[in-house]
Design a protein around this motif. Structure first.
Motif, PDB file in Angstrom:
ATOM      1  N   GLY A   1      -0.004   4.952  -4.826  1.00 30.51           N
ATOM      2  CA  GLY A   1      -0.667   5.391  -3.605  1.00 30.51           C
ATOM      3  C   GLY A   1      -1.323   6.746  -3.760  1.00 30.51           C
ATOM      4  O   GLY A   1      -1.524   7.254  -4.871  1.00 30.51           O
TER       5      GLY A   1
ATOM      6  N   ARG B   1       5.221  12.633  -1.010  1.00 31.64           N
ATOM      7  CA  ARG B   1       5.302  11.543  -1.983  1.00 31.64           C
ATOM      8  C   ARG B   1       5.799  12.058  -3.336  1.00 31.64           C
ATOM      9  O   ARG B   1       6.526  11.355  -4.053  1.00 31.64           O
TER      10      ARG B   1
ATOM     11  N   ASP C   1       0.818  -1.220   0.000  1.00 25.32           N
ATOM     12  CA  ASP C   1       0.000   0.000   0.000  1.00 25.32           C
ATOM     13  C   ASP C   1       0.848   1.264   0.000  1.00 25.32           C
ATOM     14  O   ASP C   1       0.313   2.372   0.073  1.00 25.32           O
TER      15      ASP C   1
ATOM     16  N   PHE D   1       5.264  11.425   4.630  1.00 22.03           N
ATOM     17  CA  PHE D   1       5.924  10.381   5.413  1.00 22.03           C
ATOM     18  C   PHE D   1       6.710  11.026   6.557  1.00 22.03           C
ATOM     19  O   PHE D   1       7.460  11.995   6.338  1.00 22.03           O
TER      20      PHE D   1
ATOM     21  N   ASP E   1       2.647   2.515   2.258  1.00 20.76           N
ATOM     22  CA  ASP E   1       2.481   3.337   3.454  1.00 20.76           C
ATOM     23  C   ASP E   1       3.759   3.392   4.278  1.00 20.76           C
ATOM     24  O   ASP E   1       3.764   3.959   5.360  1.00 20.76           O
ATOM     25  N   SER E   2       4.849   2.752   3.751  1.00 23.37           N
ATOM     26  CA  SER E   2       6.147   2.815   4.422  1.00 23.37           C
ATOM     27  C   SER E   2       7.233   3.005   3.369  1.00 23.37           C
ATOM     28  O   SER E   2       7.103   2.540   2.223  1.00 23.37           O
TER      29      SER E   2
ATOM     30  N   ASP F   1      -0.061  11.792   0.262  1.00 25.79           N
ATOM     31  CA  ASP F   1       0.644  11.172   1.377  1.00 25.79           C
ATOM     32  C   ASP F   1       1.909  11.937   1.741  1.00 25.79           C
ATOM     33  O   ASP F   1       2.619  12.453   0.876  1.00 25.79           O
TER      34      ASP F   1
ATOM     35  N   GLY G   1       7.064   6.369   7.797  1.00 26.94           N
ATOM     36  CA  GLY G   1       5.684   5.882   7.821  1.00 26.94           C
ATOM     37  C   GLY G   1       4.729   6.922   7.281  1.00 26.94           C
ATOM     38  O   GLY G   1       4.893   8.118   7.512  1.00 26.94           O
ATOM     39  N   SER G   2       3.708   6.495   6.543  1.00 30.14           N
ATOM     40  CA  SER G   2       2.750   7.406   5.912  1.00 30.14           C
ATOM     41  C   SER G   2       1.801   8.018   6.941  1.00 30.14           C
ATOM     42  O   SER G   2       1.464   7.389   7.961  1.00 30.14           O
ATOM     43  N   ASP G   3       1.367   9.243   6.661  1.00 28.92           N
ATOM     44  CA  ASP G   3       0.379   9.908   7.518  1.00 28.92           C
ATOM     45  C   ASP G   3      -1.038   9.655   7.035  1.00 28.92           C
ATOM     46  O   ASP G   3      -1.959  10.404   7.349  1.00 28.92           O
ATOM     47  N   ARG G   4      -1.224   8.570   6.285  1.00 27.31           N
ATOM     48  CA  ARG G   4      -2.533   8.285   5.703  1.00 27.31           C
ATOM     49  C   ARG G   4      -3.622   8.164   6.785  1.00 27.31           C
ATOM     50  O   ARG G   4      -4.734   8.659   6.621  1.00 27.31           O
ATOM     51  N   GLU G   5      -3.295   7.501   7.881  1.00 28.12           N
ATOM     52  CA  GLU G   5      -4.283   7.337   8.950  1.00 28.12           C
ATOM     53  C   GLU G   5      -4.685   8.687   9.556  1.00 28.12           C
ATOM     54  O   GLU G   5      -5.851   8.919   9.880  1.00 28.12           O
TER      55      GLU G   5
END
Length: 456
Positions: free
Chosen positions: A124, A114, A81, A130, A83-84, A128, A146-150
């Motif tokens: 992705g 990104r 995904d 990171f 996300d990393s 995003d 690590g992604s800040d998606r959350e």
């Protein structure tokens, strides 16, 4: 279009304030929730990055740089995904493994877009970012992010929820506020209608009181009490005006006849007699007006500044001692039952309280036949002190007991006996000034007067 007059109404302003308060409360709650969650997620992402970094550096220490390169390559490949991010660079700056390239070294934590990461820029979510950190390893440097998606997802959910929650809350708040404001406005309109009728002469109108017993009902009760007092004053003025005209017509007429006779008289002695009788009539007229003025002043609260602690039993006993021979001279008998050992302390004006008891005793003497017995006494009832003046004379009919407190009112409507009809009116005014209540009842036979004072 809302008129300016509508916006000036207190219920409308209260409704707007009510809705605004609700909205601010919702925004504040969501704001606190947002800050808390974002902070927790930010810490969670950084902690996850720290844990991965610690694992990889442990591999470098225990198994060497070559195994570290293999693990980083495997981790970068397993990211689906995106996300990393991972980057392992040798000391000479050459690329060893990872899913990003060309990231400059930096101290501490950094935030990477990104769009600036060539290997993941087309994959992705382009928004995003990171949270990344460089770490020194045995033969180079390791970058983990690590992604800040959350965080962005939480932000989207909270903002979406805030919008709907704010809309729902505003609708409920406005609906509730409008409902309450309309109820208040209806009651205020009733107040205005009633007061308008009163101002036009319908003095018997009253504000209806509902069963809700809210603050507006309390105001309505106070308004009704004020209107009742106003009605009583107006009725007293009307009655007093009629009675004054009736009472003064005869003495003024007699005064005029005496003065005419005095003018015609050639006898000095007769002239002097007519003048003395005229002065007596004038004194009676002046006494009536002074009594009326005194009652008016008492009802307006005058003399309250002179209040102090008074022994009520002592005042009543002194009046009884002074009037005992007066009553005997009138053919009656006065019996004093007041015990001076009682604690009969009240707050009041001694002179006015003396006048109150004098009027009650004189009233009993004036309207009772010879042989009447007058009893004065004191008794305690809870937090009340009750002074009693009772006689066994003819008494007052039950249907007349409220009327006798009116100014210039007399049971004998022909007014052939002496008196102005102000004695009991003055008693009622003095009692009201002292927060006391006067009660008339049947003494079987005769009249029993009880004046109930609050104990100080």
């Amino acid at each position: 279009m809302i008129s300016h007059d509508v916006l000036k109404r207190t219920p409308v302003r209260l409704a707007a304030a009510f809705a605004s308060l609700f909205a601010l409360t919702v925004v504040a709650l969501v704001g606190v929730l947002y800050i808390t969650l974002v902070s927790e997620l930010d810490n969670s992402i950084r902690q996850h990055v720290e844990e991965i970094t610690d694992t990889l550096t442990a591999i470098d220490r225990q198994q060497g740089f070559k195994d570290l390169t293999a693990v980083v390559a495997e981790e970068a490949e397993s990211v689906r995904d995106f996300d990393s991010i991972f980057l392992l660079r040798a000391d000479d700056g050459s690329f060893e493994a990872g899913n990003v390239r060309n990231v400059a070294l930096f101290e501490g934590w950094g935030e990477l877009d990104r769009a600036w990461l060539p290997m993941v820029a087309s994959k992705g979510n382009p928004d995003d970012r990171f949270f990344a950190k460089w770490t020194r390893v045995s033969k180079g440097h390791l970058l983990v992010g690590g992604s800040d998606r959350e965080i962005r997802e939480v932000r989207r959910i909270l903002l979406h929820g805030l919008g709907w929650g704010l809309l729902t809350t505003m609708l409920l708040a406005i609906g509730s506020a409008v409902y309450l404001a309309r109820r208040a406005q209806q009651k205020i309109a009733v107040f205005a209608t009633t007061l308008s009728k009163v101002s036009k002469g319908q003095i018997s109108e009253r504000v209806p009181v509902t069963e809700s017993h809210d603050d507006l009902d309390h105001v309505a009760t106070q308004i009704n009490a004020t209107l009742a007092h106003l009605q009583k004053l107006i009725e007293n003025v009307n009655q007093a005006s009629s009675d004054i005209a009736h009472d003064l017509k005869k003495p003024i007429g007699r005064l005029r006849r005496r003065l005419e006779l005095a003018l015609r008289s050639e006898d000095t002695k007769a002239f002097r007699g007519q003048v003395e009788e005229s002065l007596g009539e004038l004194d009676s007229i002046v006494e009536t007006f002074e009594a009326l003025l005194r009652i008016t002043q008492l009802e307006a609260g005058a003399r309250r500044s002179r209040f102090g602690p008074i022994d009520l039993g002592n005042v009543l006993a002194d009046v009884a001692d002074i009037y005992e021979p007066v009553v005997e001279e009138a053919g009656g008998r006065l019996v004093n039952h007041v015990g001076l050992e009682q604690n009969c302390s009240v707050t009041g004006d001694r002179e006015l309280l003396t006048q109150l008891f004098v009027n009650l005793i004189e009233n009993a003497v004036r309207h009772s036949p010879p042989g009447t017995q007058i009893d004065v006494s004191m008794k305690e009832q809870g937090e009340k002190l009750i002074a009693v003046v009772a006689d066994n004379g003819p008494g007052i009919p039950a249907h007349e007991r409220d009327n006798v407190f009116r100014r210039l009112y007399r049971l004998e409507r022909e007014r052939t006996t002496s008196g102005s009809g102000l004695g009991l009116s003055l008693v009622a005014a003095i009692a009201e000034l002292h927060g006391a209540a006067v009660t008339l009842s049947d003494n079987h036979p005769g009249l029993r007067v009880e004046v109930s004072f609050p104990r100080s």
